[in-house]
Scaffold this motif. Structure first.
Motif, PDB file in Angstrom:
ATOM      1  N   GLY A 110     -24.255  29.257 -26.049  1.00  0.00           N
ATOM      2  CA  GLY A 110     -23.677  29.918 -27.209  1.00  0.00           C
ATOM      3  C   GLY A 110     -22.487  30.790 -26.867  1.00  0.00           C
ATOM      4  O   GLY A 110     -22.262  31.841 -27.482  1.00  0.00           O
ATOM      5  N   VAL A 111     -21.712  30.345 -25.857  1.00  0.00           N
ATOM      6  CA  VAL A 111     -20.513  31.094 -25.451  1.00  0.00           C
ATOM      7  C   VAL A 111     -19.334  30.118 -25.396  1.00  0.00           C
ATOM      8  O   VAL A 111     -19.495  28.910 -25.581  1.00  0.00           O
ATOM      9  CB  VAL A 111     -20.720  31.768 -24.078  1.00  0.00           C
ATOM     10  N   SER A 112     -18.177  30.662 -25.111  1.00  0.00           N
ATOM     11  CA  SER A 112     -16.985  29.813 -25.030  1.00  0.00           C
ATOM     12  C   SER A 112     -16.885  29.166 -23.652  1.00  0.00           C
ATOM     13  O   SER A 112     -17.503  29.626 -22.683  1.00  0.00           O
ATOM     14  CB  SER A 112     -15.730  30.645 -25.287  1.00  0.00           C
ATOM     15  N   VAL A 113     -16.090  28.106 -23.580  1.00  0.00           N
ATOM     16  CA  VAL A 113     -15.836  27.452 -22.297  1.00  0.00           C
ATOM     17  C   VAL A 113     -15.175  28.424 -21.343  1.00  0.00           C
ATOM     18  O   VAL A 113     -15.463  28.447 -20.141  1.00  0.00           O
ATOM     19  CB  VAL A 113     -14.957  26.196 -22.499  1.00  0.00           C
ATOM     20  N   ALA A 114     -14.284  29.266 -21.874  1.00  0.00           N
ATOM     21  CA  ALA A 114     -13.597  30.248 -21.033  1.00  0.00           C
ATOM     22  C   ALA A 114     -14.598  31.212 -20.388  1.00  0.00           C
ATOM     23  O   ALA A 114     -14.453  31.600 -19.226  1.00  0.00           O
ATOM     24  CB  ALA A 114     -12.575  31.026 -21.857  1.00  0.00           C
ATOM     25  N   THR A 115     -15.622  31.590 -21.156  1.00  0.00           N
ATOM     26  CA  THR A 115     -16.637  32.486 -20.608  1.00  0.00           C
ATOM     27  C   THR A 115     -17.395  31.820 -19.468  1.00  0.00           C
ATOM     28  O   THR A 115     -17.652  32.437 -18.425  1.00  0.00           O
ATOM     29  CB  THR A 115     -17.622  32.923 -21.707  1.00  0.00           C
ATOM     30  N   VAL A 116     -17.765  30.549 -19.643  1.00  0.00           N
ATOM     31  CA  VAL A 116     -18.457  29.813 -18.585  1.00  0.00           C
ATOM     32  C   VAL A 116     -17.572  29.744 -17.345  1.00  0.00           C
ATOM     33  O   VAL A 116     -18.049  29.931 -16.208  1.00  0.00           O
ATOM     34  CB  VAL A 116     -18.847  28.400 -19.055  1.00  0.00           C
ATOM     35  N   ASN A 117     -16.291  29.490 -17.543  1.00  0.00           N
ATOM     36  CA  ASN A 117     -15.370  29.424 -16.405  1.00  0.00           C
ATOM     37  C   ASN A 117     -15.288  30.765 -15.679  1.00  0.00           C
ATOM     38  O   ASN A 117     -15.205  30.816 -14.448  1.00  0.00           O
ATOM     39  CB  ASN A 117     -13.976  28.986 -16.869  1.00  0.00           C
ATOM     40  N   ARG A 118     -15.347  31.864 -16.458  1.00  0.00           N
ATOM     41  CA  ARG A 118     -15.301  33.183 -15.823  1.00  0.00           C
ATOM     42  C   ARG A 118     -16.585  33.438 -15.022  1.00  0.00           C
ATOM     43  O   ARG A 118     -16.545  34.036 -13.947  1.00  0.00           O
ATOM     44  CB  ARG A 118     -15.106  34.277 -16.873  1.00  0.00           C
ATOM     45  N   VAL A 119     -17.716  32.966 -15.549  1.00  0.00           N
ATOM     46  CA  VAL A 119     -18.970  33.105 -14.810  1.00  0.00           C
ATOM     47  C   VAL A 119     -18.900  32.317 -13.503  1.00  0.00           C
ATOM     48  O   VAL A 119     -19.272  32.817 -12.440  1.00  0.00           O
ATOM     49  CB  VAL A 119     -20.164  32.623 -15.672  1.00  0.00           C
ATOM     50  N   LEU A 120     -18.418  31.084 -13.586  1.00  0.00           N
ATOM     51  CA  LEU A 120     -18.308  30.247 -12.390  1.00  0.00           C
ATOM     52  C   LEU A 120     -17.340  30.836 -11.372  1.00  0.00           C
ATOM     53  O   LEU A 120     -17.505  30.655 -10.163  1.00  0.00           O
ATOM     54  CB  LEU A 120     -17.871  28.836 -12.778  1.00  0.00           C
ATOM     55  N   ALA A 121     -16.347  31.552 -11.868  1.00  0.00           N
ATOM     56  CA  ALA A 121     -15.356  32.149 -10.971  1.00  0.00           C
ATOM     57  C   ALA A 121     -15.812  33.493 -10.424  1.00  0.00           C
ATOM     58  O   ALA A 121     -15.147  34.077  -9.562  1.00  0.00           O
ATOM     59  CB  ALA A 121     -14.027  32.317 -11.710  1.00  0.00           C
ATOM     60  N   GLY A 122     -16.945  34.006 -10.931  1.00  0.00           N
ATOM     61  CA  GLY A 122     -17.443  35.291 -10.449  1.00  0.00           C
ATOM     62  C   GLY A 122     -16.704  36.467 -11.028  1.00  0.00           C
ATOM     63  O   GLY A 122     -16.621  37.533 -10.384  1.00  0.00           O
ATOM     64  N   SER A 123     -16.179  36.345 -12.228  1.00  0.00           N
ATOM     65  CA  SER A 123     -15.419  37.428 -12.850  1.00  0.00           C
ATOM     66  C   SER A 123     -16.330  38.611 -13.173  1.00  0.00           C
ATOM     67  O   SER A 123     -17.449  38.448 -13.652  1.00  0.00           O
ATOM     68  CB  SER A 123     -14.748  36.932 -14.132  1.00  0.00           C
ATOM     69  N   SER A 124     -15.847  39.823 -12.932  1.00  0.00           N
ATOM     70  CA  SER A 124     -16.624  41.039 -13.208  1.00  0.00           C
ATOM     71  C   SER A 124     -16.525  41.458 -14.667  1.00  0.00           C
ATOM     72  O   SER A 124     -17.136  42.441 -15.071  1.00  0.00           O
ATOM     73  CB  SER A 124     -16.125  42.183 -12.321  1.00  0.00           C
ATOM     74  N   THR A 125     -15.756  40.715 -15.467  1.00  0.00           N
ATOM     75  CA  THR A 125     -15.561  41.089 -16.874  1.00  0.00           C
ATOM     76  C   THR A 125     -16.672  40.559 -17.779  1.00  0.00           C
ATOM     77  O   THR A 125     -16.719  40.916 -18.951  1.00  0.00           O
ATOM     78  CB  THR A 125     -14.206  40.566 -17.381  1.00  0.00           C
ATOM     79  N   VAL A 126     -17.535  39.690 -17.247  1.00  0.00           N
ATOM     80  CA  VAL A 126     -18.612  39.119 -18.053  1.00  0.00           C
ATOM     81  C   VAL A 126     -19.818  40.053 -17.996  1.00  0.00           C
ATOM     82  O   VAL A 126     -20.236  40.484 -16.923  1.00  0.00           O
ATOM     83  CB  VAL A 126     -19.007  37.719 -17.548  1.00  0.00           C
ATOM     84  N   LYS A 127     -20.390  40.339 -19.154  1.00  0.00           N
ATOM     85  CA  LYS A 127     -21.550  41.228 -19.211  1.00  0.00           C
ATOM     86  C   LYS A 127     -22.755  40.578 -18.523  1.00  0.00           C
ATOM     87  O   LYS A 127     -22.921  39.359 -18.574  1.00  0.00           O
ATOM     88  CB  LYS A 127     -21.906  41.537 -20.666  1.00  0.00           C
ATOM     89  N   PRO A 128     -23.594  41.397 -17.881  1.00  0.00           N
ATOM     90  CA  PRO A 128     -24.775  40.856 -17.190  1.00  0.00           C
ATOM     91  C   PRO A 128     -25.660  40.017 -18.107  1.00  0.00           C
ATOM     92  O   PRO A 128     -26.182  38.980 -17.694  1.00  0.00           O
ATOM     93  CB  PRO A 128     -25.504  42.110 -16.707  1.00  0.00           C
ATOM     94  N   GLY A 129     -25.843  40.455 -19.361  1.00  0.00           N
ATOM     95  CA  GLY A 129     -26.670  39.707 -20.283  1.00  0.00           C
ATOM     96  C   GLY A 129     -26.112  38.327 -20.574  1.00  0.00           C
ATOM     97  O   GLY A 129     -26.859  37.345 -20.694  1.00  0.00           O
ATOM     98  N   THR A 130     -24.783  38.243 -20.684  1.00  0.00           N
ATOM     99  CA  THR A 130     -24.129  36.956 -20.932  1.00  0.00           C
ATOM    100  C   THR A 130     -24.267  36.042 -19.722  1.00  0.00           C
ATOM    101  O   THR A 130     -24.537  34.835 -19.852  1.00  0.00           O
ATOM    102  CB  THR A 130     -22.645  37.171 -21.266  1.00  0.00           C
ATOM    103  N   MET A 131     -24.113  36.619 -18.538  1.00  0.00           N
ATOM    104  CA  MET A 131     -24.260  35.825 -17.310  1.00  0.00           C
ATOM    105  C   MET A 131     -25.674  35.262 -17.205  1.00  0.00           C
ATOM    106  O   MET A 131     -25.871  34.107 -16.823  1.00  0.00           O
ATOM    107  CB  MET A 131     -23.929  36.690 -16.092  1.00  0.00           C
ATOM    108  N   GLN A 132     -26.642  36.071 -17.562  1.00  0.00           N
ATOM    109  CA  GLN A 132     -28.029  35.620 -17.511  1.00  0.00           C
ATOM    110  C   GLN A 132     -28.264  34.493 -18.510  1.00  0.00           C
ATOM    111  O   GLN A 132     -28.978  33.528 -18.211  1.00  0.00           O
ATOM    112  CB  GLN A 132     -28.972  36.796 -17.804  1.00  0.00           C
ATOM    113  N   ARG A 133     -27.651  34.619 -19.687  1.00  0.00           N
ATOM    114  CA  ARG A 133     -27.804  33.585 -20.709  1.00  0.00           C
ATOM    115  C   ARG A 133     -27.204  32.261 -20.232  1.00  0.00           C
ATOM    116  O   ARG A 133     -27.774  31.187 -20.469  1.00  0.00           O
ATOM    117  CB  ARG A 133     -27.150  34.048 -22.013  1.00  0.00           C
TER     118      ARG A 133
END
Length: 365
Positions: free
Chosen positions: A37-60
């Motif tokens: 339930g997130v954007s492709v850009a958010t998934v890419n940021r998670v895969l890249a290890g970006s610190s801008t993604v909230k912990p709850g979103t990363m867990q989801r």
């Protein structure tokens, strides 16, 4: 030869086809984004290890990756682990020879392993000589490399000076078991001593078969919890049971040997003693003193904490009633408060949690 080559080509073709079909059926980043339930850009940021993604979103995103069998689940888990905040907390407790403080230290270490969403390491220092100078020195030493300090200490100018110095370093100090400031300026995690004292008074009022003298032992009146324990105790009797005589408290100086000596002294000077209230350190010594004097089970004994010595005393009748701190809960609440205070999510001076205490008799242990 031609037949052999034709078989080889056929095999290669099958492998290529299987790989194409496997690739086509393998979940994509867009599939993962839709599942989470997130954007492709958010998934890419998670895969890249970006610190801008909230912990709850990363867990989801991680949970969604597991659900759909995403090929990069391991990488996502690694990114989340690397992004978890890290804390180191120092604790200054009393002598390791005292079971209660070993139990408290063990509870703190166990709680650090239960923390979710952060990596917490703890350093527990046990102090043999409980002078304010020794405790303050250890607090300052730990503060050099820890993010917050927890301490069981008496109210003393030297201790408060160390608290102020540590706070000036930008690191919070938490008082455990015994408050350092009634105003809440120093965060406190523990029980309500006033209620504890009144509960102990209620126990004597309802358990003693005869009215008479009650002895009181206190470890050190500079520990605010012990002072409140005694104040609440006396308050109960002034209100509900004036036919008891409360003797002046005797100091044990947090020593088992001294507590035994003071217990034997009370019994010798007051052969008609009906009960003994240990309002501070010394319960093991009081148990030993009653047994040595042949008064075990004849004098109502009320004290603190459930540990090997008090458990045995409750079972054999030497001890009547025990009041204890919920150590696992205390440790969890302390670490949670320290993490939030150290990360700046709350004002540490406002973080005080009063926990309900536990009651033990021979029937519920």
């Amino acid at each position: 030869m031609k037949q052999h080559l034709s078989h080889l080509y056929l095999r290669i073709g099958c492998l290529i086809q299987n790989d194409i079909e496997g690739t086509m059926s393998r979940p994509t980043i867009r599939d993962l984004a839709n599942e989470a339930g997130v954007s492709v850009a958010t998934v890419n940021r998670v895969l890249a290890g970006s610190s801008t993604v909230k912990p709850g979103t990363m867990q989801r995103v991680k949970d969604a990756a597991r659900n759909i069998g995403f090929y990069g689940t391991g990488a996502i888990e690694g990114r989340i682990a690397a992004a978890r905040p890290r804390f180191r907390f120092g604790f200054v407790l009393h002598q390791p020879s005292r079971a209660f403080y070993r139990n408290l230290g063990n509870a703190i270490e166990a709680a650090s392993e239960r923390v979710d969403g952060a990596v917490v390491s703890v350093e527990v220092a046990y102090i043999e000589t409980l002078s304010p100078q020794n405790i303050a020195a250890k607090m300052l030493e730990l503060a050099e490399h820890c993010d917050a300090i927890g301490v069981v200490a008496q109210v003393h100018p030297t201790i408060m000076q160390a608290v102020e110095a540590i706070e000036q370093m930008g690191k919070p100090v938490f008082a455990l078991i015994s408050q350092l400031a009634t105003t809440g300026r120093v965060p406190y995690v523990g029980c309500d001593g006033w209620k504890i004292g009144r509960t102990a008074g209620w126990a004597f009022d309802h358990i003693c078969k005869e009215r008479g003298k009650l002895g009181i032992l206190i470890g050190n009146p500079r520990y605010r919890c012990q002072e409140m324990n005694e104040s609440g105790f006396r308050s109960y009797f002034r209100e509900h049971a004036t036919d008891f005589t409360l003797l002046e408290p005797l100091m044990t100086f947090e020593s088992t040997a001294v507590a035994q000596e003071m217990t034997e002294k009370l019994i010798h000077e007051n052969p008609d003693l009906k009960g003994l209230y240990v309002a501070g350190g010394g319960i093991s010594g009081a148990i030993a003193g009653l047994r040595a004097s042949g008064m075990a089970g004849k004098v109502v004994l009320v004290g603190y904490e459930l540990m090997d010595s008090t458990r045995e005393a409750l079972l054999d009748g030497t001890m009547t009633f025990a009041i204890g701190h919920p150590l696992p809960k205390l440790a969890d609440v302390t670490l949670d408060g320290m993490m939030r205070a150290a990360s700046g999510k709350i004002e540490s001076s406002n973080h005080t949690t009063v926990l309900p205490f536990e009651i033990f008799t021979c029937e519920n242990i």
